[in-house]
Design an enzyme around this catalytic site. Structure first.
Site, mmCIF file in Angstrom:
data_model
loop_
_atom_site.group_PDB
_atom_site.id
_atom_site.type_symbol
_atom_site.label_atom_id
_atom_site.label_comp_id
_atom_site.label_asym_id
_atom_site.label_seq_id
_atom_site.Cartn_x
_atom_site.Cartn_y
_atom_site.Cartn_z
ATOM 1 N N GLU A 39 5.207 5.643 -5.520
ATOM 2 C CA GLU A 39 4.724 7.024 -5.467
ATOM 3 C C GLU A 39 5.675 7.965 -6.194
ATOM 4 O OE1 GLU A 39 4.594 8.623 -1.511
ATOM 5 O OE2 GLU A 39 3.141 10.159 -2.120
ATOM 6 N N GLU B 143 -1.682 7.369 6.164
ATOM 7 C CA GLU B 143 -2.415 8.203 5.215
ATOM 8 C C GLU B 143 -3.621 7.418 4.705
ATOM 9 O OE1 GLU B 143 0.094 10.567 2.905
ATOM 10 O OE2 GLU B 143 -1.531 11.576 1.890
#
Ligand code: RAM
Length: 872
Positions: A745, A468
């Site tokens: 996260e 990502e």
């Protein structure tokens, strides 16, 4: 004998440059910091600029300004060096000495300055098969006919590059030229290479690799060749000889291309290097490149080349292993004790052809690397030995997010000496510090700093490890105030915000991430998303608050307006943004793991709140820019949306239609509630929810940065502290139980049973939820800017949570701002520093206020619950 109070001025700085070399501004704004006796204020300044053709001493300017002051001379030309110094004087007319000088130099400011042409190895030469993506070498021999006075290399690439001249590396940048919106803007770098050259035979060589330009990027398998299918180098070496003649060696069709020892390299995949294929002497003169191939000239519009506005990525720290364990199958497991972003350097000895394989992971599971969270990022480096002695190698064109490395085929000496983790990120100056008596809170703060470092790699990314690593707009929107306190990230983020403006869609939609690349059905085409798209209105303002740079507001204003104008079209007549796809309170802990957008707070409540808040910011921005009509228009709109918000989502008695922490935090912090009584009631309800939730976190990306500030703003510091100090999941400190060294996260990226969250998205290095650190700075320590650039500082310590002392410091545009407080049994002792040029005030917990003159450090004791008793 009494000394006259003479101020002294440090060397000025230009724009937001840490190293003002090869800059793109022809009239760079200047800033300086003055050390002066308490109470001294600047009444005038005088700037002197020494340029090749003479020294210009501007007249004294009567002004208190010292931050981003206009360039007082003719604009600089391309390649022009200048020495800038200044002096100041105060009310008594006494001038300071001249400051030390700032040395700056411009790069190539005009497209026509570029005579070099971008070149790429001829097709089929270095890469012999269609799918082959082998990083090539490029080289050229040249002559320097006369003594060298100075030499500059202006260089960039399609892909990534490293340059060598006469066998020696140029500069220490990592992953240059960085990632920008390549179609619109490609950065070039400037290096002083005077010392690299010699009279007579010279050679220049370049390593090239795919990088972001052509390498595989993105999730779901990703995409390669996003900007083109050929790597290319654009280099212009300009040599000024002592005799006044100039030699320019630019990339052109006379260069040669060859196969180098890097067999493959990808940002996500890692790098494979076969030292047996090194071409000794390839970047030195006299190398026989007879078997090398020709190059093609390819297109690069020089009008798209830009100079950097921030520092480069480089190695900033080396970390030795804290634990090395032998595993079966000739493997070592190395723990660096810190989750970081960078690469491993090894020193090995072994037979030619032996291969050492390095794999990376952030966490372990069952004693092995847990690589599932990396998804399709392979993150594996391979080194094939040359043989015959210790060989030291670090990959060149990749980065990994890791704490652990598994090394197969280790043939080195003491692993603690011969295995090193090298930390790479944008080399910004550290500007902010926080500490308190609670070690766990300090650890949390350090984790925030580490997540910032790992994700400020040329652009602000969401995460550094999996497939990502994108410039997610929402993440930095949330985190920018924290980042701007901790590091001088203004130059770096100004560049990225330019790209956001460039990539804004014609209808005003802001991509989910910038640079925008294909992202599968969910993200492509991009849709306007609250909290993410709002980066264009909020983040320039947050940076302006920290830096005082109204120029950034001016540069980003059109982009911000296009965004709120688009949302105005999307909203209903009353002003509610109640249609369309929204991510809501992303990663609300109550959302199902596989559907992080399905939080409990009404997504359109959040969307409308952000709409109102961005309108407010656009109005403020218009105000700063002196656009009165627009300011009024956006204020009126913002008021209307606030009314619509209240009508739709507020209930009598300060309740919200979504009875969630995020709903209250948003309504309070975005100033959406109609009056003080409603605010107070909403604050009480928020505190109730926090209490009934057992002081665990119930917020996602949107609510998390706001919840503690909202509690503090409504008089519920205790409740905010209870949230901060919670250790059960979900909470900020929970991660520490699992030895977290970065911010995760998900609240439960690691589950309470010690296994890795099975969700698709499980990063252990995401700064977003670390935005609570700004509350540590502004409220726990109590240091905040109350005017742009910390020209006015407010100290608002709010002791609580059993914390007995706290401190924060920030290197502001005026100089060091600092606070340290200590709680006694009956009194609060506060020591503060306000730099020259700024003023401050202490807002005591009981509402008392103490004003602090400019340029003062003082200690004050405040009896808790009584009037301030001031001692110096
Ligand atoms: C994830 C990213 C990022 C978030 C988006 C919506 O994939 O990691 O943090 O902003 O989704």
């Amino acid at each position: 004998m009494t000394h006259r109070p003479v101020p002294s001025v440090a060397a000025p700085t230009a724009e937001h440059h840490r190293e003002p070399f090869g800059i793109g501004e022809s009239s760079p704004r200047l800033s300086w910091k003055t050390a002066a006796p308490p109470g001294w204020t600047q009444h005038a300044y005088q700037i002197e600029i020494a340029r090749p053709e003479g020294t210009h001493r501007a007249p004294w300017t009567t002004s208190e300004a010292s931050v981003l002051v206009d360039w007082p001379d003719r604009p600089l030309a391309s390649r022009e060096p200048a020495r800038v110094r200044l002096r100041v004087r105060g009310a008594d007319g006494a001038a300071s000495d001249w400051s030390p000088a700032l040395h700056l130099e411009t790069g190539l400011l005009e497209p026509t300055d570029w005579t070099a042409q971008a070149i790429s190895p001829q097709r089929g030469s270095v890469e012999r098969r269609d799918a082959e993506r082998r990083p090539p070498l490029l080289r050229k021999d040249f002559q320097a006919g006369a003594e060298v006075e100075r030499a500059r290399l202006y260089v960039t690439a399609h892909g990534l590059y490293e340059i060598e001249i006469n066998g020696r590396r140029v500069g220490d940048h990592t992953l240059a030229p960085g990632w920008t919106s390549y179609h619109h803007r490609l950065r070039y770098q400037t290096h002083d290479v005077t010392e690299h050259l010699r009279v007579g035979d010279n050679a220049i060589g370049a390593w090239l690799a795919d990088g972001w330009y052509r390498g595989r990027l993105g999730f779901g398998g990703g995409h390669a060749d996003l900007y083109g299918d050929r790597v290319a180098l654009l280099a212009q070496l300009e040599i000024l000889h002592r005799d006044g003649t100039v030699t320019v060696i630019g990339t052109d069709s006379s260069w040669r291309a060859g196969r180098g020892p890097i067999l493959s390299s990808g940002l996500l995949d890692g790098e494979t290097y076969d030292a047996r294929q090194e071409r000794s002497g390839w970047s030195s003169p006299g190398f026989d490149d007879g078997d090398w191939a020709a190059v093609d000239v390819v297109t690069r519009d020089p009008a798209t080349l830009v100079a950097p506005t921030g520092p480069p990525v480089r190695c900033t720290e080396e970390i030795a292993p804290v634990l090395v364990t032998a595993l079966d199958g000739d493997r070592l497991l190395v723990d660096f004790g810190q989750n970081l972003v960078g690469r491993v350097r090894v020193t090995v000895s072994g037979p030619a052809g032996h291969t050492v394989v390095i794999r990376h992971a952030e966490v372990l599971q069952d004693g092995e690397l847990c690589v599932r969270p990396l998804r399709d990022a392979i993150s594996t480096d391979r080194y094939v030995l040359r043989g015959g002695g210790p060989e030291t190698w670090e990959p060149r064109f990749t980065l990994h997010g890791f704490r652990y490395a598994e090394i197969t085929g280790w043939r080195g000496g003491d692993p603690r000496r011969d295995i090193v983790a090298r930390v790479h990120h944008t080399d910004m100056a550290r500007t902010g510090w926080f500490e308190c008596s609670n070690e766990q809170v300090n650890r949390l703060h350090q984790n925030v700093v580490w997540s910032l470092r790992g994700n400020f790699v040329d652009l602000p990314t969401d995460c550094p490890q999996r497939d990502e690593r994108l410039g997610w707009t929402g993440d930095i929107q949330i985190f920018a105030p924290t980042a701007a306190f901790l590091y001088d990230c203004h130059g770096m983020l100004a560049s990225w915000l330019r790209d956001v403006a460039m990539e804004q869609h014609a209808d005003g939609t802001v991509p989910w991430y910038v640079p925008e690349i294909p992202g599968g059905e969910q993200w492509t085409p991009a849709r306007p998303g609250a909290g993410w798209g709002d980066v264009v209105a909020l983040t320039p303002w947050d940076l302006y608050r920290a830096s005082g740079d109204a120029g950034l507001l001016a540069a980003q204003y059109a982009c911000a307006r296009r965004w709120v104008d688009l949302v105005t079209e999307l909203a209903d007549e009353s002003g509610l943004w109640n249609r369309g796809y929204q991510l809501g309170d992303w990663l609300d802990p109550f959302a199902p793991p596989e559907d992080p957008g399905a939080g409990r707070t009404d997504r359109h409540l959040i969307a409308t709140a952000y709409y109102a808040w961005s309108l407010r910011h656009v109005a403020w921005t218009a105000g700063v820019l002196g656009r009165e009509d627009e300011r009024r228009r956006y204020e009126v709109l913002a008021d209307r949306v606030r009314q619509a918000f209240v009508a739709e989502y507020a209930r009598p008695g300060g309740l919200m239609s979504s009875d969630t922490q995020t709903a209250y935090a948003v309504a309070l912090q975005f100033d959406l509630l109609p009056d003080a009584a409603t605010r107070a009631a909403a604050g009480r309800r928020l505190a109730d929810l926090v209490a009934t939730g057992g002081h665990t976190i119930q917020t996602g990306f949107i609510g998390t940065p706001l919840v503690a500030p909202a509690l503090s703003a409504t008089g519920h510091d205790d409740s905010a502290y209870a949230l901060l100090l919670q250790q059960e999941c979900p909470s900020w400190l929970y991660a520490l139980k699992h030895d977290a060294t970065t911010v995760w996260e998900r609240w439960d990226s690691m589950l309470p049973d010690g296994t890795v969250n099975p969700g698709e998205m499980t990063s252990f290095n995401h700064y977003a939820l670390g935005a609570v650190a700004q509350w540590l700075h502004t409220t726990v320590a109590g240091l905040d800017a109350s005017a742009p650039g910390y020209r006015e500082v407010v100290f608002r310590p709010r002791p609580g949570g059993g914390i007995s002392w706290a401190s924060a410091a920030h290197e502001s545009p005026y100089g060091r701002v600092a606070i340290r407080w200590e709680l006694g049994r009956t009194e609060l002792t506060v020591r503060t520093t306000v730099p020259t040029g700024a003023t401050g005030r202490i807002e005591w917990p009981d509402g008392g206020v103490t004003f602090l003159p400019t340029g003062t450090t003082s200690t004050r004791r405040h009896h808790l619950g009584s009037d301030p008793d001031t001692t110096h």
